[in-house]
Design a protein around this motif. Structure first.
Motif, short mmCIF file in Angstrom:
data_model
loop_
_atom_site.label_atom_id
_atom_site.label_comp_id
_atom_site.label_asym_id
_atom_site.label_seq_id
_atom_site.Cartn_x
_atom_site.Cartn_y
_atom_site.Cartn_z
N ASN A 366 -11.21 -6.86 3.68
CA ASN A 366 -11.84 -5.55 3.44
C ASN A 366 -13.31 -5.55 3.84
OD1 ASN A 366 -9.52 -4.49 2.42
ND2 ASN A 366 -10.16 -4.51 0.27
N LYS A 369 -13.36 -5.36 7.51
CA LYS A 369 -12.71 -4.13 8.00
C LYS A 369 -13.58 -2.88 7.72
CE LYS A 369 -8.57 -3.38 6.27
NZ LYS A 369 -7.11 -3.51 5.99
N TYR A 370 -14.14 -2.81 6.51
CA TYR A 370 -14.90 -1.59 6.14
C TYR A 370 -16.40 -1.78 6.31
CZ TYR A 370 -10.30 -0.63 4.39
OH TYR A 370 -8.94 -0.46 4.33
N ASN A 394 -20.68 -6.36 1.16
CA ASN A 394 -20.76 -6.06 2.59
C ASN A 394 -21.52 -4.77 2.84
OD1 ASN A 394 -17.93 -5.08 1.50
ND2 ASN A 394 -18.47 -3.70 3.18
N TYR A 412 -3.98 3.70 -2.61
CA TYR A 412 -5.18 4.52 -2.52
C TYR A 412 -6.05 4.05 -1.37
CZ TYR A 412 -9.45 6.95 -3.54
OH TYR A 412 -10.55 7.75 -3.43
N ARG A 413 -6.41 4.99 -0.51
CA ARG A 413 -7.36 4.70 0.56
C ARG A 413 -8.41 5.78 0.56
NH1 ARG A 413 -3.16 3.76 5.21
NH2 ARG A 413 -2.00 5.05 3.77
N VAL A 414 -9.68 5.37 0.66
CA VAL A 414 -10.77 6.33 0.51
C VAL A 414 -10.67 7.45 1.53
CG1 VAL A 414 -13.26 6.63 0.56
CG2 VAL A 414 -12.26 4.64 -0.57
N GLY A 424 -4.71 -0.10 7.33
CA GLY A 424 -4.54 -0.56 5.94
C GLY A 424 -3.36 0.12 5.26
N THR A 425 -2.84 -0.51 4.21
CA THR A 425 -1.72 0.06 3.47
C THR A 425 -2.18 0.61 2.11
OG1 THR A 425 -1.23 -2.04 2.42
CG2 THR A 425 -0.09 -1.56 4.48
N GLY A 426 -3.37 0.25 1.69
CA GLY A 426 -3.86 0.69 0.38
C GLY A 426 -3.31 -0.13 -0.76
N LEU A 427 -2.74 -1.30 -0.44
CA LEU A 427 -2.17 -2.15 -1.51
C LEU A 427 -3.02 -3.40 -1.77
CD1 LEU A 427 1.63 -2.01 -0.66
CD2 LEU A 427 0.49 -0.94 -2.60
N GLY A 428 -3.94 -3.68 -0.82
CA GLY A 428 -4.72 -4.92 -0.90
C GLY A 428 -5.41 -5.12 -2.24
N LEU A 429 -6.21 -4.13 -2.67
CA LEU A 429 -6.98 -4.29 -3.91
C LEU A 429 -6.08 -4.27 -5.15
CD1 LEU A 429 -10.29 -2.31 -3.28
CD2 LEU A 429 -9.95 -4.77 -3.40
P1 ATP Z 1 -4.56 -3.27 2.78
O1 ATP Z 1 -5.60 -4.06 2.11
O2 ATP Z 1 -3.31 -3.17 2.00
O3 ATP Z 1 -4.35 -3.64 4.19
P2 ATP Z 1 -6.49 -1.19 2.48
O4 ATP Z 1 -7.55 -2.15 2.87
O5 ATP Z 1 -6.63 0.19 3.00
O6 ATP Z 1 -5.07 -1.75 2.83
P3 ATP Z 1 -7.31 -1.79 -0.17
O7 ATP Z 1 -7.71 -3.14 0.23
O8 ATP Z 1 -6.58 -1.63 -1.45
O9 ATP Z 1 -6.41 -1.08 0.91
O10 ATP Z 1 -8.59 -0.89 -0.27
C1 ATP Z 1 -8.49 0.44 -0.70
C2 ATP Z 1 -9.58 1.30 -0.10
O11 ATP Z 1 -10.84 0.92 -0.64
C3 ATP Z 1 -9.74 1.08 1.37
O12 ATP Z 1 -8.94 1.98 2.07
C4 ATP Z 1 -11.22 1.34 1.62
O13 ATP Z 1 -11.43 2.67 1.89
C5 ATP Z 1 -11.86 0.99 0.29
N1 ATP Z 1 -12.49 -0.35 0.36
C6 ATP Z 1 -11.94 -1.49 -0.04
N2 ATP Z 1 -12.79 -2.53 0.14
C7 ATP Z 1 -13.92 -2.02 0.66
C8 ATP Z 1 -15.17 -2.57 1.08
N3 ATP Z 1 -15.40 -3.88 1.00
N4 ATP Z 1 -16.09 -1.73 1.58
C9 ATP Z 1 -15.86 -0.40 1.65
N5 ATP Z 1 -14.69 0.18 1.29
C10 ATP Z 1 -13.73 -0.61 0.80
#
Ligand code: ATP
Ligand code: MG
Length: 462
Positions: A366, A369-370, A394, A412-414, A424-429
């Motif tokens: 993340n 990626k973000y 970050n 959930y994805r922002v 992203g799938t929104g399942l990571g966190l």
């Molecule tokens: P996945 O991790 O399953 O591939 P994802 O990254 O979209 O998918 P999450 O990791 O659950 O899902 O994160 C949820 C949302 O939180 C993300 O879509 C992103 O918008 C926001 N987010 C998570 N981590 C960060 C970060 N380090 N900086 C900014 N935004 C973040």
């Protein structure tokens, strides 16, 4: 006012009312009883006196009635038909009495000098008399008897009793209030227990139940009913989790087959495909890969959701984080993102190496990626009393304050568009959160308006 106070007040009010009625009846009986006794005695003596008067017919002194045993007897005997007075006692000669209705009795107060006759007068020479008028028929003739006798004053006694009873009632009410308050608390204790236990049963602890006793009272039945509700809830929750796990599992094999078939088409028929067809196959492969990632994440998450605990061992987070940093260096360098680590000599925790690896890998993923190009990722760690804290922060566009609590929700994805861009799938966190929870740790997410996002993880120190 709480239920306990209400019950105490109601019991006290009911007790007070009941004892008030009871004391009233007792008091009335107590004050009326002497009068009734006296009336019976007046009638008795009167009849005996009449007998003597009739036997001696006219030749009787006013004191003659003393023969029947009472000098202080006030008596007048009339022949009912003529109204003629046929006898008058000594007391009746020196003291007149008010007229009262025939066949009735009454208590009156008279004043008479004590040197004339002593009748137990008080200091003001007052004497209380009980009077009774009644008629008697002897040998077919009717006689009217007016009788009277001094009696002890009851009023003072009466007031003493009233004050005694009133004081007793007051003490009784206070004691009743205290006792009923205590007992109400005792009776309501199961409600407190049910409340505390029900509060403890959350989504995370759906297997907990309210303890029930052997009795069959209302509270026990309530506890049983609530437990049945929790049974159904738990069943629904586990079913939902199982459904997700089963569905993901069923999707896994077809997706792998699809990917393999697409690979085969690409490698086997590459020359025969037009550019458009190649591109379509590429896009298809990409989507299949994305779905495979999603299914894998779903399977991971559902397995973690079903688990109540995890197998743990001593794990040093420092080498783990260093390995991960190396893994992600290529990806970061591609976008000119710098990864800086600031870790102490050791970061020992109690945990599951594989799961912790997955959690921190998701967080680093993340953070890169973000981020924006030329951005920065910082990984810092510290040991504080019995906890190990790791912060991964970050640069980047960051997320709005309102979204920071929702990022841990499944799917959930922002920003859907942006997230889709990164695949992203929104399942990571959600996975991270569940893993850290299984480790008895905590994870928080924060983002500053300047766009610095930080995820803080604390774990129990080994
Ligand atoms: P996945 O991790 O399953 O591939 P994802 O990254 O979209 O998918 P999450 O990791 O659950 O899902 O994160 C949820 C949302 O939180 C993300 O879509 C992103 O918008 C926001 N987010 C998570 N981590 C960060 C970060 N380090 N900086 C900014 N935004 C973040
Ligand atoms: Mg992610």
């Amino acid at each position: 006012m709480n239920i306990r106070q209400k019950i105490a007040l109601m019991i006290t009010a009911a007790g007070f009312l009941a004892s008030l009625i009871f004391s009233g009846i007792v008091l009335w009986q107590m004050t009326d009883q002497p009068n009734r006794l006296m009336d019976a005695e007046l009638e008795n003596i009167g009849q005996r006196a009449l007998k003597i008067v009739l036997q001696n017919d006219g030749k009787l002194t006013p004191n003659a009635v003393s023969e029947i045993g009472d000098q202080n007897f006030w008596l007048e005997i009339y022949a009912a038909d003529s109204g003629r007075l046929i006898y008058k006692s000594y007391l009746a000669m020196i003291l007149s009495m008010p007229e009262i209705k025939p066949d009735s009795s009454r208590t009156v107060s008279r004043t008479i000098e004590r040197d004339k006759i002593y009748l137990g007068q008080d200091r003001q020479n007052e004497v209380t008399f009980r009077l009774k008028n009644f008629s008697v028929i002897v040998a077919g003739k009717r006689y009217l008897l007016k009788t009277g006798r001094p009696m002890e004053r009851l009023e003072e006694e009466f007031w003493h009793i009233i004050i005694g009873v009133g004081g007793g009632l007051l003490v009784f009410v206070v004691v009743l209030l205290l006792l009923s308050y205590y007992f109400a608390g005792f009776i309501l204790k199961p409600v407190r227990i049910i409340n505390d236990q029900a509060r403890n049963i959350s989504e995370k602890h759906l297997d907990r139940r309210i303890p029930t006793g052997a009795g069959n009272d209302e509270f026990n039945r309530l506890a049983h009913t609530l437990n049945e509700v929790f049974d159904r809830l738990e069943y629904a929750f586990t079913r939902q989790k199982r459904l997700l796990a089963d569905a993901s599992h069923e999707l896994k094999t077809p997706l792998t087959m699809m990917r393999l078939s697409l690979d085969e088409i690409r490698s086997g028929f590459d020359d025969e495909l037009s550019d458009l067809q190649s591109e379509s196959i590429m896009r298809l492969t990409e989507q299949v890969l994305r779905m495979e990632r999603l299914v894998k994440s779903l399977l991971d998450l559902s397995a973690l959701e079903i688990a109540h605990s995890t197998t743990t061992e001593p794990v040093d987070l420092k080498p783990l984080l260093n390995f991960l940093t190396d893994d992600y260096t290529l990806l970061a360098e591609a976008r000119k993102i710098k990864i800086k680590t600031q870790l102490p000599h050791r970061l020992p925790v109690t945990g599951n190496l594989e799961e912790l690896n997955r959690a921190f890998s998701n967080l680093l993923d993340n953070a890169i990626k973000y981020n924006h190009d030329d951005g920065e990722v910082r990984i810092s760690g510290r040991l504080t009393d019995n906890r190990v804290t790791v912060v991964i922060s970050n640069t980047g566009p960051g997320v709005a304050e309102a979204a920071t609590t929702k990022v841990f929700d499944q799917f959930y994805r922002v920003e859907t568009s942006r997230a889709q861009l990164y695949g992203g799938t929104g399942l990571g966190l959600a996975i991270v959160k569940r893993i850290i929870e299984l480790h008895n740790g905590t994870v928080t997410f924060s983002s500053t308006p300047e766009g610095v996002t930080a995820v803080t993880v604390t774990l129990p120190f080994y």
